[in-house]
Design a protein around this motif. Structure first.
Motif, PDB file in Angstrom:
ATOM      1  N   PRO A  49       0.808  -1.214   0.000  1.00  0.00           N
ATOM      2  CA  PRO A  49       0.000   0.000   0.000  1.00  0.00           C
ATOM      3  C   PRO A  49       0.845   1.269   0.000  1.00  0.00           C
ATOM      4  CG  PRO A  49      -0.096  -1.068   2.148  1.00  0.00           C
ATOM      5  CD  PRO A  49       0.656  -1.981   1.233  1.00  0.00           C
ATOM      6  N   SER A  50       0.315   2.290  -0.647  1.00  0.00           N
ATOM      7  CA  SER A  50       0.988   3.592  -0.693  1.00  0.00           C
ATOM      8  C   SER A  50       0.922   4.256   0.681  1.00  0.00           C
ATOM      9  CB  SER A  50       0.295   4.493  -1.720  1.00  0.00           C
ATOM     10  OG  SER A  50      -1.005   4.841  -1.253  1.00  0.00           O
ATOM     11  N   LEU A  51       1.707   5.301   0.851  1.00  0.00           N
ATOM     12  CA  LEU A  51       1.662   6.066   2.099  1.00  0.00           C
ATOM     13  C   LEU A  51       0.268   6.638   2.325  1.00  0.00           C
ATOM     14  CD1 LEU A  51       5.089   7.902   1.944  1.00  0.00           C
ATOM     15  CD2 LEU A  51       4.424   6.056   3.489  1.00  0.00           C
ATOM     16  N   ASP A  52      -0.374   7.093   1.254  1.00  0.00           N
ATOM     17  CA  ASP A  52      -1.736   7.624   1.385  1.00  0.00           C
ATOM     18  C   ASP A  52      -2.696   6.538   1.869  1.00  0.00           C
ATOM     19  OD1 ASP A  52      -1.005  10.196   0.577  1.00  0.00           O
ATOM     20  OD2 ASP A  52      -1.424   9.773  -1.533  1.00  0.00           O
ATOM     21  N   ALA A  53      -2.557   5.324   1.334  1.00  0.00           N
ATOM     22  CA  ALA A  53      -3.425   4.216   1.754  1.00  0.00           C
ATOM     23  C   ALA A  53      -3.157   3.851   3.210  1.00  0.00           C
ATOM     24  CB  ALA A  53      -3.215   3.002   0.845  1.00  0.00           C
ATOM     25  N   ILE A  54      -1.900   3.914   3.628  1.00  0.00           N
ATOM     26  CA  ILE A  54      -1.557   3.605   5.015  1.00  0.00           C
ATOM     27  C   ILE A  54      -2.196   4.622   5.956  1.00  0.00           C
ATOM     28  CG2 ILE A  54       0.366   3.483   6.659  1.00  0.00           C
ATOM     29  CD1 ILE A  54       2.016   2.241   4.321  1.00  0.00           C
ATOM     30  N   GLN A  55      -2.235   5.892   5.543  1.00  0.00           N
ATOM     31  CA  GLN A  55      -2.882   6.915   6.357  1.00  0.00           C
ATOM     32  C   GLN A  55      -4.384   6.654   6.444  1.00  0.00           C
ATOM     33  OE1 GLN A  55      -1.415   9.830   8.089  1.00  0.00           O
ATOM     34  NE2 GLN A  55      -3.370   9.324   9.034  1.00  0.00           N
ATOM     35  N   VAL A  56      -4.996   6.235   5.348  1.00  0.00           N
ATOM     36  CA  VAL A  56      -6.425   5.900   5.346  1.00  0.00           C
ATOM     37  C   VAL A  56      -6.686   4.759   6.330  1.00  0.00           C
ATOM     38  CG1 VAL A  56      -8.288   4.899   3.942  1.00  0.00           C
ATOM     39  CG2 VAL A  56      -6.877   6.751   3.012  1.00  0.00           C
ATOM     40  N   LEU A  57      -5.826   3.753   6.334  1.00  0.00           N
ATOM     41  CA  LEU A  57      -5.979   2.625   7.263  1.00  0.00           C
ATOM     42  C   LEU A  57      -5.905   3.108   8.711  1.00  0.00           C
ATOM     43  CD1 LEU A  57      -3.704   0.049   5.428  1.00  0.00           C
ATOM     44  CD2 LEU A  57      -6.187  -0.111   5.658  1.00  0.00           C
ATOM     45  N   ALA A  58      -4.918   3.938   9.011  1.00  0.00           N
ATOM     46  CA  ALA A  58      -4.774   4.451  10.373  1.00  0.00           C
ATOM     47  C   ALA A  58      -5.998   5.253  10.791  1.00  0.00           C
ATOM     48  CB  ALA A  58      -3.507   5.311  10.487  1.00  0.00           C
ATOM     49  N   ASP A  59      -6.470   6.108   9.905  1.00  0.00           N
ATOM     50  CA  ASP A  59      -7.661   6.915  10.213  1.00  0.00           C
ATOM     51  C   ASP A  59      -8.876   6.022  10.469  1.00  0.00           C
ATOM     52  OD1 ASP A  59      -6.119   9.205   9.887  1.00  0.00           O
ATOM     53  OD2 ASP A  59      -6.903   9.658   7.885  1.00  0.00           O
ATOM     54  N   ALA A  60      -9.049   4.998   9.628  1.00  0.00           N
ATOM     55  CA  ALA A  60     -10.200   4.097   9.772  1.00  0.00           C
ATOM     56  C   ALA A  60     -10.113   3.286  11.060  1.00  0.00           C
ATOM     57  CB  ALA A  60     -10.299   3.170   8.564  1.00  0.00           C
ATOM     58  N   LEU A  61      -8.903   3.039  11.528  1.00  0.00           N
ATOM     59  CA  LEU A  61      -8.710   2.310  12.779  1.00  0.00           C
ATOM     60  C   LEU A  61      -8.741   3.236  13.999  1.00  0.00           C
ATOM     61  CD1 LEU A  61      -5.893  -0.084  11.558  1.00  0.00           C
ATOM     62  CD2 LEU A  61      -8.178  -0.794  12.339  1.00  0.00           C
ATOM     63  N   GLY A  62      -8.763   4.543  13.738  1.00  0.00           N
ATOM     64  CA  GLY A  62      -8.787   5.503  14.835  1.00  0.00           C
ATOM     65  C   GLY A  62      -7.483   5.531  15.612  1.00  0.00           C
ATOM     66  N   THR A  63      -6.372   5.355  14.894  1.00  0.00           N
ATOM     67  CA  THR A  63      -5.066   5.327  15.539  1.00  0.00           C
ATOM     68  C   THR A  63      -4.084   6.194  14.767  1.00  0.00           C
ATOM     69  OG1 THR A  63      -3.427   3.854  16.527  1.00  0.00           O
ATOM     70  CG2 THR A  63      -4.190   3.270  14.323  1.00  0.00           C
ATOM     71  N   SER A  64      -2.953   6.455  15.372  1.00  0.00           N
ATOM     72  CA  SER A  64      -1.912   7.225  14.704  1.00  0.00           C
ATOM     73  C   SER A  64      -1.038   6.286  13.886  1.00  0.00           C
ATOM     74  CB  SER A  64      -1.052   7.950  15.725  1.00  0.00           C
ATOM     75  OG  SER A  64      -0.315   7.005  16.504  1.00  0.00           O
ATOM     76  N   LEU A  65      -0.328   6.870  12.926  1.00  0.00           N
ATOM     77  CA  LEU A  65       0.603   6.066  12.147  1.00  0.00           C
ATOM     78  C   LEU A  65       1.644   5.415  13.029  1.00  0.00           C
ATOM     79  CD1 LEU A  65       1.268   8.318   9.022  1.00  0.00           C
ATOM     80  CD2 LEU A  65       0.080   6.139   9.071  1.00  0.00           C
ATOM     81  N   SER A  66       2.162   6.167  13.997  1.00  0.00           N
ATOM     82  CA  SER A  66       3.208   5.604  14.861  1.00  0.00           C
ATOM     83  C   SER A  66       2.690   4.419  15.677  1.00  0.00           C
ATOM     84  CB  SER A  66       3.807   6.675  15.764  1.00  0.00           C
ATOM     85  OG  SER A  66       2.828   7.245  16.591  1.00  0.00           O
ATOM     86  N   LYS A  67       1.482   4.525  16.205  1.00  0.00           N
ATOM     87  CA  LYS A  67       0.910   3.396  16.956  1.00  0.00           C
ATOM     88  C   LYS A  67       0.656   2.196  16.049  1.00  0.00           C
ATOM     89  CE  LYS A  67       0.297   4.836  21.206  1.00  0.00           C
ATOM     90  NZ  LYS A  67       1.002   4.241  22.322  1.00  0.00           N
ATOM     91  N   MET A  68       0.178   2.473  14.839  1.00  0.00           N
ATOM     92  CA  MET A  68      -0.128   1.397  13.920  1.00  0.00           C
ATOM     93  C   MET A  68       1.141   0.648  13.487  1.00  0.00           C
ATOM     94  SD  MET A  68      -2.409   1.584  10.465  1.00  0.00           S
ATOM     95  CE  MET A  68      -1.183   2.294   9.405  1.00  0.00           C
ATOM     96  N   LEU A  69       2.243   1.372  13.347  1.00  0.00           N
ATOM     97  CA  LEU A  69       3.480   0.771  12.880  1.00  0.00           C
ATOM     98  C   LEU A  69       4.376   0.274  14.020  1.00  0.00           C
ATOM     99  CD1 LEU A  69       4.311   3.355  10.088  1.00  0.00           C
ATOM    100  CD2 LEU A  69       3.253   1.110   9.808  1.00  0.00           C
ATOM    101  N   GLU A  70       3.960   0.511  15.243  1.00  0.00           N
ATOM    102  CA  GLU A  70       4.755   0.134  16.404  1.00  0.00           C
ATOM    103  C   GLU A  70       5.091  -1.356  16.389  1.00  0.00           C
ATOM    104  OE1 GLU A  70       3.197   0.340  20.697  1.00  0.00           O
ATOM    105  OE2 GLU A  70       3.890   2.373  20.211  1.00  0.00           O
ATOM    106  N   GLY A  71       6.354  -1.653  16.581  1.00  0.00           N
ATOM    107  CA  GLY A  71       6.787  -3.042  16.688  1.00  0.00           C
ATOM    108  C   GLY A  71       7.050  -3.760  15.381  1.00  0.00           C
TER     109      GLY A  71
END
Length: 72
Positions: A49-71
């Motif tokens: 997924p593109s960076l834009d798609a990754i941001q959409v995923l984070a928004d839909a999950l109600g989380t930040s990019l850093s939390k989503m990518l943690e670990g």
């Protein structure tokens, strides 16, 4: 045995977070504006997924990019 690729680890993380929300893959794909087949490919590591798609995923999950990518 080699470790899973970043795409596979990312997909697994998205699936974990989605399941924690109680959403089906189809409902989550709808929320993101993605086709369910694309969401399936993301979760299995088949899509890059593109960076834009990754941001959409984070928004839909109600989380930040850093939390989503943690670990990863």
């Amino acid at each position: 045995m080699p470790s899973p690729s970043l795409r596979h680890r990312f997909g697994h993380r998205i699936r974990e977070l989605r399941l924690a929300t109680g959403m089906t893959q189809e409902a989550f794909a709808d929320r993101c504006g993605f086709a369910r087949t694309y969401m399936s490919r993301i979760e299995t590591g088949g899509a890059n997924p593109s960076l834009d798609a990754i941001q959409v995923l984070a928004d839909a999950l109600g989380t930040s990019l850093s939390k989503m990518l943690e670990g990863l």
